[in-house]
Design an enzyme around this catalytic site. Structure first.
Site, short mmCIF file in Angstrom:
data_model
loop_
_atom_site.label_atom_id
_atom_site.label_comp_id
_atom_site.label_asym_id
_atom_site.label_seq_id
_atom_site.Cartn_x
_atom_site.Cartn_y
_atom_site.Cartn_z
N LYS A 1 20.63 -31.95 61.73
CA LYS A 1 20.93 -30.71 62.27
C LYS A 1 21.01 -31.30 63.84
O LYS A 1 22.06 -30.87 64.54
CB LYS A 1 19.84 -29.70 62.52
CG LYS A 1 19.88 -29.01 61.17
CD LYS A 1 18.86 -27.99 61.21
CE LYS A 1 18.22 -28.35 59.80
NZ LYS A 1 16.93 -27.56 59.54
N1 GLU Z 1 12.69 -24.36 59.29
C1 GLU Z 1 12.86 -25.31 58.32
C2 GLU Z 1 14.17 -26.15 58.59
O1 GLU Z 1 15.01 -25.45 58.83
C3 GLU Z 1 12.81 -24.91 56.61
C4 GLU Z 1 11.44 -24.15 56.28
C5 GLU Z 1 11.39 -23.76 54.70
O2 GLU Z 1 12.25 -23.36 54.33
O3 GLU Z 1 10.26 -23.86 54.37
O4 GLU Z 1 14.20 -27.22 57.76
#
Ligand code: GLU
Length: 304
Positions: free
Chosen positions: A242
């Site tokens: 990202k």
């Molecule tokens: N916030 C996490 C991410 O964007 C994903 C968390 C989850 O799906 O448990 O990688």
């Protein structure tokens, strides 16, 4: 064993961190969890994981939500923002502390790196503060005291999994030195708060799942069904990052990326071209087949 009651409505979720625009890898996670929940007439919720404000890109959360809508990924209920949930995480931590499961840690990263052996995700905490802070040291973080035991669960895509958290991860942080509650604690508290029965997400979080199951047990929270999706890999064979803002998806032209993500998840192509997003989903939801999802990631440059 899952505590998701048989016959109860399935509830999935997408929980992005707002660190940039929605890219192909996060679209795959969103689409996979959406299709898995909605194909069974289940609900699908969105949670913005914006605990770490220093990593947040201003406007990214709103941009992600608009992009989800453009892709026909409509969610149920209000969006949950983790930045507003500090009291709930503090209360959960308090319950763990009251059970004697946590300890304050005064070590810096550098000190840990000097003494630790490597683990699954960085150094394994060498236990310096396990039996009390050394004289003159102030608490920085709070850690969970782990003990050797195999955590087992059946991943709905990847099959049986087992991990000894103490062995490969060690005593992990629940509240960081900067005061922010750790992802592992927040995700468990919020999946329970939102009544999530099915966690469908990228396989980069597979190794975190035993830590989350451990916390669910300690907190007496239900364990959802877990399904980990293959990761979209960049041309170099590494996970699309990202922070590199790799391949942000084009909200103005959702169909090509939707079809690419659908195919990436091993699903059969629609028999005829879809004229818009609504007709794609009208065809796609009854045709979602979880058992076709491959267990290995693919280089996405071959698809888009
Ligand atoms: N916030 C996490 C991410 O964007 C994903 C968390 C989850 O799906 O448990 O990688």
């Amino acid at each position: 064993m899952s505590t998701a009651a048989v016959g109860s409505r399935c509830r999935g979720r997408f929980a992005p961190s707002p660190t940039g625009p929605l890219h192909f890898g996060s679209l795959v996670a969103a689409l996979g969890s959406f299709a898995d929940a909605r194909s069974g007439a289940g609900e699908w919720l969105v949670r913005i994981e914006d605990l770490d404000r220093t990593r947040e890109v201003p406007g990214a959360a709103d941009g992600m939500l608009r992009t989800l809508e453009a892709f026909g990924l409509h969610w149920d209920g209000p969006v949950l923002y983790q930045r507003l949930r500090t009291d709930a995480y503090a209360a959960a931590l308090e319950r763990l502390v009251a059970q004697g499961l946590c300890y304050p840690c005064g070590c810096t990263r550098r000190e840990i790196a000097l003494r630790a052996r490597p683990g699954l995700e960085g150094p394994i905490y060498p236990g310096t503060c396990r039996n009390g802070l050394p004289p003159g040291r102030a608490a920085r973080s709070v850690r969970l005291r782990t003990t050797h035991a195999s955590i087992r669960f059946a991943d709905a895509i990847l099959g049986p999994q087992t991990q000894d958290v103490a062995e490969v991860v060690g005593d992990f942080v629940l509240r960081r030195a900067d005061g922010i509650h750790a992802y592992q604690l927040a995700v468990v508290v919020d999946d329970a708060e939102q009544g999530i029965t099915n966690v469908v997400r990228g396989a980069d979080l597979l190794a975190s799942t035993p830590r989350q199951i451990l916390l669910q047990r300690h907190l007496g929270l239900p364990k959802p069904v877990y399904a980990h999706l293959p990761l979209a890999l960049g041309a170099d064979g590494r996970k699309l990052s990202k922070s590199l803002a790799a391949l942000p998806v084009d909200a103005a032209r959702p169909l090509p990326a939707l079809l690419a993500a659908w195919r990436f998840l091993g699903q059969e192509a629609p028999p005829e071209p879809c004229k818009d997003v609504a007709s794609f989903w009208a065809w796609a939801l009854p045709n979602w087949q979880r058992h076709l999802v491959p267990s290995q990631g693919l280089n996405v440059t071959v698809l888009i």
